[in-house]
Scaffold this motif. Sequence first.
Motif, mmCIF file in Angstrom:
data_model
loop_
_atom_site.group_PDB
_atom_site.id
_atom_site.type_symbol
_atom_site.label_atom_id
_atom_site.label_comp_id
_atom_site.label_asym_id
_atom_site.label_seq_id
_atom_site.Cartn_x
_atom_site.Cartn_y
_atom_site.Cartn_z
ATOM 1 N N ASP A 92 37.448 24.598 39.691
ATOM 2 C CA ASP A 92 37.164 25.921 38.866
ATOM 3 C C ASP A 92 37.380 25.548 37.301
ATOM 4 O O ASP A 92 38.369 25.391 36.771
ATOM 5 C CB ASP A 92 38.148 26.816 39.148
ATOM 6 N N ASN A 94 36.501 26.584 34.434
ATOM 7 C CA ASN A 94 36.649 26.994 33.107
ATOM 8 C C ASN A 94 37.830 28.106 33.557
ATOM 9 O O ASN A 94 38.272 28.839 32.763
ATOM 10 C CB ASN A 94 35.518 28.112 32.767
ATOM 11 N N ASP A 96 38.158 30.514 35.384
ATOM 12 C CA ASP A 96 38.132 32.253 35.868
ATOM 13 C C ASP A 96 38.109 32.600 37.383
ATOM 14 O O ASP A 96 37.787 33.900 37.369
ATOM 15 C CB ASP A 96 36.465 32.479 35.302
ATOM 16 N N GLY A 97 38.685 31.905 38.078
ATOM 17 C CA GLY A 97 38.725 32.214 39.534
ATOM 18 C C GLY A 97 37.743 31.938 40.223
ATOM 19 O O GLY A 97 37.643 32.440 41.491
ATOM 20 N N TYR A 98 36.666 31.267 39.869
ATOM 21 C CA TYR A 98 35.397 31.102 40.641
ATOM 22 C C TYR A 98 34.821 29.801 40.139
ATOM 23 O O TYR A 98 34.981 29.270 39.349
ATOM 24 C CB TYR A 98 34.248 32.291 40.243
ATOM 25 N N SER A 100 31.506 28.397 40.054
ATOM 26 C CA SER A 100 30.232 28.758 39.673
ATOM 27 C C SER A 100 29.044 27.772 40.006
ATOM 28 O O SER A 100 29.431 26.844 40.105
ATOM 29 C CB SER A 100 29.952 29.414 38.231
ATOM 30 N N GLU A 103 29.175 25.111 37.498
ATOM 31 C CA GLU A 103 30.396 24.226 37.793
ATOM 32 C C GLU A 103 30.071 23.114 38.977
ATOM 33 O O GLU A 103 30.223 22.145 38.799
ATOM 34 C CB GLU A 103 31.727 24.870 38.151
ATOM 35 N N LYS A 143 28.458 32.744 43.797
ATOM 36 C CA LYS A 143 29.624 32.033 43.052
ATOM 37 C C LYS A 143 30.592 31.802 44.275
ATOM 38 O O LYS A 143 30.631 32.776 45.193
ATOM 39 C CB LYS A 143 30.328 32.323 41.900
ATOM 40 N N SER A 145 34.412 32.427 45.419
ATOM 41 C CA SER A 145 35.633 32.954 45.030
ATOM 42 C C SER A 145 36.821 32.028 45.975
ATOM 43 O O SER A 145 36.194 31.159 46.673
ATOM 44 C CB SER A 145 36.096 34.292 45.533
#
Length: 171
Positions: A92, A94, A96-98, A100, A103, A143, A145
């Motif tokens: 992850d 950045n 942000d909790g995902y 993407s 990424e 994405k 989680s």
Amino acid sequence: KSEVECLIKLFDTLVAESSNRFAAVGFDRNMFRDTLHSAFGMTDDMIMDRVFRTFDRDNDSCISVVEWVEGLSVFLRGTLEERIKYCFEVYDLNGDGYISREEMFQMLKNSLLKQPSEEDPDEGIKDLVDIALKKMDYDHDGKLSFMDFEKAVRDENLLLEAFGPCLPDIK
């Protein structure tokens, strides 16, 4: 207890060898990367950077002895649950909790070898990202989680390091 004492001794030895301004407190990024490279054979700069950030809990750009022992505990001996959490954090980018699509693309682009014959290697990487999403994105939001990632890894353990090697090899 003896393993923790050994890790602390190793930490002290490595810090003593470093002629670095952080040496009194711990490892800086470069010293940590050198250690990851020499001890665990890691070569991917982006992944090593992410491992550093995952170990560096207080974000002071320095790995303290506590962060070292706690980080290596998961890194070397972590339960599946702890390793899933750790790998997710590494991937992850950045925070942000995902994980993407972008990424995944960045990490796969970095960790895959370039084939000289390919006109556009990015196409192959985009295909891999699509495959990863198809297999791992259970809620179909484009994405991953933590719940998506955890479920995918529990179903298929090999997916733990799907986006790059961030755990030590068997040796």
